[in-house]
Design an enzyme around this catalytic site. Structure first.
Site: not given
Ligand SMILES: *Cc1c(COP(=O)(O)O)cnc(C)c1O
Length: 343
Positions: A82, A185, A221
């Site tokens: 990622r 991210k 989300e």
């Molecule tokens: C990090 C994150 C998540 C959760 O991701 P994981 O890999 O499960 O920790 C979900 N939504 C956003 C916007 C994030 O930054």
């Protein structure tokens, strides 16, 4: 190994200083071998691109001491992949998977005494960070970068166990553009989400739940966590969207839901479907699953559980995933990597 003298059962989810972090520098087209340092500060040029133009990406994952004493990390190769996608999208050099994993091995080894004991509910949170450090005044990618991995011991996100939350559908603000960078991210997404989160809290809710930015018709989300619902016929559904961050927890829950016969499906979810769910949750590394008590949309409220009792599906999914992470249930999907530590 003498473990750090901490009150392991009462750690919050906050930054706590450990002994070391690891830093790699990218210069002249390549990464160096990384150095372990005890410095918590980063000396940096004031024109660094991470400060002005948002060349910044991060990851978050956890290290666990399992029942048998092994120190393991959960699916870190997925975090490495990622981060590569994040780097590519904002024109930063990628961190190869092997380097990402080596950084985790080395920094956890150096901070072994901060790995919380099995059974305390605490874990070692690992935060990789990649920043443009080269000086630029025009908008261009930097010529120098730093990759840092820091660790900090954290307690469970909700100290008193599950704490169902209330969400409110956000219609005024968007978190990310449909073809923007919501699916990686990168730091800018989180600053952009602060005002919706503050607005939700000011109105008495725990967090905002975003809709897709293009049509304002489908669920996206919730702040820093993915969303899932359980339909009346017991199906695990989670939004398919270009602006949702692909959560590794959600990816794992999709598999676990399949193992449990919940016929998981990732598809666009219309906002009015919230009234048909029998259970719902948010998921991410920090809290694993946060049961959703209610979702408010305009003047209507969908309720899934009470203030202090999670829905049945949230509880089952949570227990299965956490038991795999802690080595209580068998890791049939190969998600656990045992760290090579020196003591
Ligand atoms: C990090 C994150 C998540 C959760 O991701 P994981 O890999 O499960 O920790 C979900 N939504 C956003 C916007 C994030 O930054």
């Amino acid at each position: 190994m003498q473990r750090a003298a901490l009150d392991w059962k009462n750690l919050g989810f906050t930054y706590r200083k450990t002994d070391y972090n690891i830093r790699y520098t990218w210069k002249d087209g390549d990464w160096d071998n990384g150095v372990i340092t005890d410095d918590e500060y980063i000396p940096m040029h004031m024109a660094a691109t991470c400060l002005h133009y948002g060349q910044e990406a991060f990851e978050g994952l956890k290290v666990y001491e399992q029942k048998n004493g092994d120190v393991v990390v959960f699916r870190d190769v997925e975090n490495a992949r990622r981060m590569i996608r994040s780097c590519e999208k904002i024109y930063m050099p990628i961190v190869p998977e092997a380097m990402f994993q080596d950084a985790i091995n080395r920094v956890v080894d150096a901070n072994r005494r901060y790995v919380p004991p099995f059974g305390t509910g605490a874990t070692l949170y690992v935060r990789p960070l990649l920043i443009g450090t080269g000086a630029r005044i025009g908008v261009r990618p930097a010529d120098e970068y730093m990759f840092i991995v820091m660790v900090t011991p954290v307690g469970p996100y909700f100290k008193a166990g599950f704490k169902p939350v209330s969400l409110v559908i956000e219609e005024e603000f968007d978190r990310a553009a449909p073809n923007g960078v919501g699916d990686v991210k990168v730091g800018g997404n989180y600053a952009a989400g602060l005002r919706a989160s503050f607005k939700a809290k000011a109105n008495g809710f725990t967090e905002a739940l975003y809709l897709d930015a293009r049509e304002k018709k489908y669920l996206d989300e919730s702040g820093p966590a993915n969303f899932f619902g359980i339909t009346q016929d017991g199906q695990y559904v989670t939004p398919a969207s270009h602006s949702v961050l692909p959560s590794i927890t959600n990816m794992s829950l999709l598999q676990i839901a399949d193992d449990m016969g919940l016929r998981p499906q990732q598809r666009p979810i219309e906002v009015n479907e919230i009234f048909n769910f029998v259970d719902a949750g948010c998921c991410g590394t920090a809290a694993v699953i946060t049961p959703v008590k209610s979702i408010t949309w305009r003047d209507k409220e969908a309720v899934y559980c009470s203030d202090d009792m999670p829905g049945e599906y949230c509880a089952r999914l949570y227990n299965r995933l956490v038991n795999i992470q802690l080595g209580i249930e068998e890791d049939i999907h190969g998600w656990i990597r045992r760290l090579p530590l020196t003591d």
